[in-house]
Design a protein around this motif. Structure first.
Motif, PDB file in Angstrom:
ATOM      1  N   PHE A 160       4.263   3.105  -1.965  1.00  0.00           N
ATOM      2  CA  PHE A 160       4.962   1.807  -2.480  1.00  0.00           C
ATOM      3  C   PHE A 160       6.415   1.670  -2.450  1.00  0.00           C
ATOM      4  O   PHE A 160       7.142   2.606  -2.598  1.00  0.00           O
ATOM      5  CB  PHE A 160       4.402   1.668  -3.989  1.00  0.00           C
ATOM      6  CG  PHE A 160       2.778   1.655  -3.875  1.00  0.00           C
ATOM      7  CD1 PHE A 160       2.323   0.419  -3.517  1.00  0.00           C
ATOM      8  CD2 PHE A 160       2.018   2.868  -4.240  1.00  0.00           C
ATOM      9  CE1 PHE A 160       0.723   0.484  -3.789  1.00  0.00           C
ATOM     10  CE2 PHE A 160       0.596   2.826  -4.406  1.00  0.00           C
ATOM     11  CZ  PHE A 160       0.121   1.543  -3.788  1.00  0.00           C
TER      12      PHE A 160
ATOM     13  N   ASP B 139       7.946  -3.922  -5.705  1.00  0.00           N
ATOM     14  CA  ASP B 139       6.322  -4.330  -5.805  1.00  0.00           C
ATOM     15  C   ASP B 139       6.075  -5.056  -7.189  1.00  0.00           C
ATOM     16  O   ASP B 139       6.835  -4.588  -8.288  1.00  0.00           O
ATOM     17  CB  ASP B 139       5.558  -3.164  -5.631  1.00  0.00           C
ATOM     18  CG  ASP B 139       5.470  -2.801  -4.175  1.00  0.00           C
ATOM     19  OD1 ASP B 139       5.614  -3.757  -3.214  1.00  0.00           O
ATOM     20  OD2 ASP B 139       5.064  -1.598  -3.613  1.00  0.00           O
TER      21      ASP B 139
ATOM     22  N   SER C  16       5.735   7.093  -3.442  1.00  0.00           N
ATOM     23  CA  SER C  16       6.646   6.014  -3.305  1.00  0.00           C
ATOM     24  C   SER C  16       7.553   6.298  -2.259  1.00  0.00           C
ATOM     25  O   SER C  16       7.538   7.333  -1.644  1.00  0.00           O
ATOM     26  CB  SER C  16       7.380   6.132  -4.563  1.00  0.00           C
ATOM     27  OG  SER C  16       7.911   7.673  -4.716  1.00  0.00           O
TER      28      SER C  16
ATOM     29  N   THR D 112      -4.719  -3.246  -5.748  1.00  0.00           N
ATOM     30  CA  THR D 112      -4.590  -1.705  -5.408  1.00  0.00           C
ATOM     31  C   THR D 112      -4.050  -1.001  -6.634  1.00  0.00           C
ATOM     32  O   THR D 112      -3.002  -1.187  -7.189  1.00  0.00           O
ATOM     33  CB  THR D 112      -3.643  -1.630  -4.044  1.00  0.00           C
ATOM     34  OG1 THR D 112      -4.077  -2.381  -3.135  1.00  0.00           O
ATOM     35  CG2 THR D 112      -3.505  -0.332  -3.540  1.00  0.00           C
TER      36      THR D 112
ATOM     37  N   TYR E 107      -1.093  -1.602 -11.235  1.00  0.00           N
ATOM     38  CA  TYR E 107      -1.855  -2.160 -10.112  1.00  0.00           C
ATOM     39  C   TYR E 107      -0.814  -3.090  -9.290  1.00  0.00           C
ATOM     40  O   TYR E 107       0.201  -3.315  -9.861  1.00  0.00           O
ATOM     41  CB  TYR E 107      -2.845  -2.910 -10.378  1.00  0.00           C
ATOM     42  CG  TYR E 107      -4.052  -2.366 -11.106  1.00  0.00           C
ATOM     43  CD1 TYR E 107      -5.363  -2.242 -10.184  1.00  0.00           C
ATOM     44  CD2 TYR E 107      -4.246  -1.735 -12.442  1.00  0.00           C
ATOM     45  CE1 TYR E 107      -6.300  -1.272 -10.815  1.00  0.00           C
ATOM     46  CE2 TYR E 107      -5.511  -1.155 -12.784  1.00  0.00           C
ATOM     47  CZ  TYR E 107      -6.646  -1.255 -11.932  1.00  0.00           C
ATOM     48  OH  TYR E 107      -7.620  -0.494 -12.438  1.00  0.00           O
ATOM     49  N   ASN E 108      -0.814  -3.041  -7.946  1.00  0.00           N
ATOM     50  CA  ASN E 108      -0.261  -4.043  -7.109  1.00  0.00           C
ATOM     51  C   ASN E 108      -1.221  -4.669  -6.529  1.00  0.00           C
ATOM     52  O   ASN E 108      -2.038  -4.410  -5.542  1.00  0.00           O
ATOM     53  CB  ASN E 108       0.559  -3.460  -6.097  1.00  0.00           C
ATOM     54  CG  ASN E 108       1.206  -4.287  -4.993  1.00  0.00           C
ATOM     55  OD1 ASN E 108       0.937  -4.367  -3.942  1.00  0.00           O
ATOM     56  ND2 ASN E 108       2.123  -5.068  -5.636  1.00  0.00           N
TER      57      ASN E 108
ATOM     58  N   MET F 109      -1.841   1.748  -8.218  1.00  0.00           N
ATOM     59  CA  MET F 109      -0.591   2.547  -7.966  1.00  0.00           C
ATOM     60  C   MET F 109      -0.707   3.699  -8.544  1.00  0.00           C
ATOM     61  O   MET F 109      -0.528   4.892  -7.854  1.00  0.00           O
ATOM     62  CB  MET F 109       0.592   1.750  -8.096  1.00  0.00           C
ATOM     63  CG  MET F 109       0.691   0.484  -7.401  1.00  0.00           C
ATOM     64  SD  MET F 109       1.957  -0.666  -8.077  1.00  0.00           S
ATOM     65  CE  MET F 109       3.391   0.394  -7.393  1.00  0.00           C
TER      66      MET F 109
ATOM     67  N   SER G 130       0.917  -1.131  -0.054  1.00  0.00           N
ATOM     68  CA  SER G 130       0.019  -0.145   0.147  1.00  0.00           C
ATOM     69  C   SER G 130       0.888   1.170  -0.071  1.00  0.00           C
ATOM     70  O   SER G 130       2.110   1.006   0.224  1.00  0.00           O
ATOM     71  CB  SER G 130      -0.820  -0.097   1.176  1.00  0.00           C
ATOM     72  OG  SER G 130      -0.217   0.066   2.560  1.00  0.00           O
ATOM     73  N   ALA G 131       0.351   2.644  -0.245  1.00  0.00           N
ATOM     74  CA  ALA G 131       1.231   3.623  -0.462  1.00  0.00           C
ATOM     75  C   ALA G 131       1.585   4.159   1.146  1.00  0.00           C
ATOM     76  O   ALA G 131       1.083   3.826   2.027  1.00  0.00           O
ATOM     77  CB  ALA G 131      -0.017   4.757  -0.987  1.00  0.00           C
TER      78      ALA G 131
ATOM     79  N   ALA H   2       3.102   7.683  -8.616  1.00  0.00           N
ATOM     80  CA  ALA H   2       2.469   7.086  -7.420  1.00  0.00           C
ATOM     81  C   ALA H   2       3.269   7.554  -6.186  1.00  0.00           C
ATOM     82  O   ALA H   2       4.428   7.610  -6.298  1.00  0.00           O
ATOM     83  CB  ALA H   2       2.543   5.856  -7.580  1.00  0.00           C
TER      84      ALA H   2
ATOM     85  N   SER I 171       8.386  -3.047  -9.914  1.00  0.00           N
ATOM     86  CA  SER I 171       8.825  -1.693  -9.523  1.00  0.00           C
ATOM     87  C   SER I 171      10.461  -1.298  -9.211  1.00  0.00           C
ATOM     88  O   SER I 171      10.870  -2.280  -8.542  1.00  0.00           O
ATOM     89  CB  SER I 171       8.058  -1.197  -8.477  1.00  0.00           C
ATOM     90  OG  SER I 171       8.201  -1.723  -7.181  1.00  0.00           O
TER      91      SER I 171
END
Length: 444
Positions: free
Chosen positions: A230, A234, A314, A287, A283-284, A289, A227-228, A312, A249
């Protein structure tokens, strides 16, 4: 997500998964940078078009943002005839090479590197900070000039089957990859040479060349509930009309304005010959991103940089196993001889020694005109990645702590050999300006 940090930054095993994403079957063929983002943020503005960045190139200290890279660039600028490069042992301690013993260079180098811990906001053992000085035959400037000549020959003569040219600063030589056989890296003195190797020796001499027989590389494209903000490492899933693109990522970055983003590979925005950058959401798991906003890759005839940006939230954290989080203390260009670990959300942690840097590599792909793309600013790590690891962070073990040194772009492999190939982080600041920096403990 930052969460609880481990008290140690030593290497851990990365979490592995069994899920598969559709392979990335299309790559950039235009060599252009595309962008698209929210109305509020817009796309990051290029300060330099990638096509104008010469390969190889020596940057001025003001053109780079990492304190370590600034130190190296300063030595290159102030001692062009004597500075022979930077290497490291597996503990992260540095050696500085010099063509002639130069007390001024040695004093300047030690002063520059003594200042780095404070610039990174970390502490380092004074014993580890003492540089080792070694004498070599060629300066970095000479090696870069030789690389440029070999690369020019390679692009003009496809029948030579030269598919990579890099700088091996550990051995003070230019590393040339040729042919399609199993890889064997040898200095010129360990003959016999094949026809291509012999032609290069005839053209450029033997003292600063080494050869590796290897096939062209292939591009990798292919944790799980973050979750943020991120983290690096990921898993990225990006739906398209052709199916899901699966990647990993890279490190979190930000502009001086505070705008945070995530690095990944440029070819991660491509599927079935179409670049979806500007119309692609990362997406992760389930979720969101953020949007994929910028993408740059190469062609079969021109060299570009395989780079992508996701807008996003980070962090300054990279994953190191199922639940271990490690905070980055800095970023730099990888150093030959050092120990580094590639982070992939499909292949897990892969650790090995850095083989070569500043490499320009031909990647084979049947979907591209001419059958592939030239990618510049690469580092080679002696262990493979797998499909889906593209974009993932590469972290180097150093006396300053864990340093981000690149993002995965692909792998070179034969039946019994393979290596990870990553894009060096200095290219990001070259394309988007030194205001774009990696998130670290000191500057998250």
């Amino acid at each position: 997500m930052q969460g609880n940090l481990t008290s140690s930054w030593k290497w851990q095993r990365w979490l592995m998964v069994t899920a598969l994403a559709l392979p990335l079957v299309g790559l950039a063929t235009t060599g252009t940078t595309t962008a698209g983002a929210s109305e509020a943020l817009g796309a990051p503005t290029l300060v330099r078009d990638p096509s104008t960045i010469a390969v190889p190139v020596t940057f001025a200290p003001g053109d780079v943002s990492s304190p370590i890279d600034k130190a190296v660039a300063t030595l290159e600028a102030e001692f062009p005839a004597d500075f022979g490069g930077l290497s490291a042992d597996t503990s992260g301690r540095f050696s500085v090479a010099e063509v002639e013993v130069n007390p001024d260079l040695e004093v300047r180098a030690q002063t520059l590197f003594d200042a780095i811990p404070a610039q990174l906001g970390v502490e380092a053992d004074p014993v580890d900070l003492r540089l080792n000085f070694i004498q070599v035959r060629s300066s970095v400037a000479d090696l870069l000039a030789l690389k440029a000549s070999v690369l020019e020959l390679a692009k003009a003569n496809a029948e030579l089957h030269i598919n990579g040219v890099g700088i091996d600063q550990l051995h003070n030589r230019v590393l040339v990859a040729t042919g399609t056989a199993m890889a064997t890296t040898t200095a010129v003195s360990s003959s016999p040479l094949d026809a291509t190797d012999q032609e290069l020796v005839t053209s450029f001499g033997s003292s600063s060349l080494e050869f590796q027989q290897a096939p062209p590389a292939t591009l990798s494209a292919s944790r799980y509930a973050d979750s943020a903000p991120f983290n690096a490492g990921d898993q990225l899933t990006m739906p398209t009309v052709y199916g899901n693109i699966g990647c990993t990522s890279g490190p979190g970055v930000h502009f001086s304005s505070g705008w945070h983003l995530i690095l990944t590979a440029g070819h991660c925005s491509w599927a079935a010959g179409t670049n979806f950058s500007g119309n692609l959401t990362a997406y992760n798991g389930s979720t969101i991103m953020g949007p994929f906003i910028a993408s740059s890759t190469g062609t079969s005839t021109s060299t570009w940089y395989d780079t992508g940006l996701i807008s996003a939230s980070s962090s300054n954290i990279t994953w190191a196993g199922a639940a271990t989080r490690i905070a980055l203390t800095g970023w730099a260009t990888a150093v030959a001889g050092a120990s580094a670990c590639s982070e992939g959300s499909y292949g897990g942690e892969r650790c090995a020694q850095v083989i070569s840097t500043n490499e320009t590599k031909l990647f084979a792909d049947a979907n591209l005109p001419g059958g592939g793309e030239w990618v510049g600013g690469l580092t080679r790590l002696g262990i493979p990645t797998v499909a889906g690891d593209s974009g993932g962070i590469v972290v180097e073990n150093s006396i300053y702590g864990p340093l981000a040194v690149g993002t995965n772009v692909g792998t070179g492999a034969s039946s019994s050999w393979s290596e990870d190939i990553t894009v060096s982080l200095y290219l990001w600041s070259q394309a988007y300006g030194t205001a774009l920096v990696v998130n670290t403990v000191l500057n998250p």
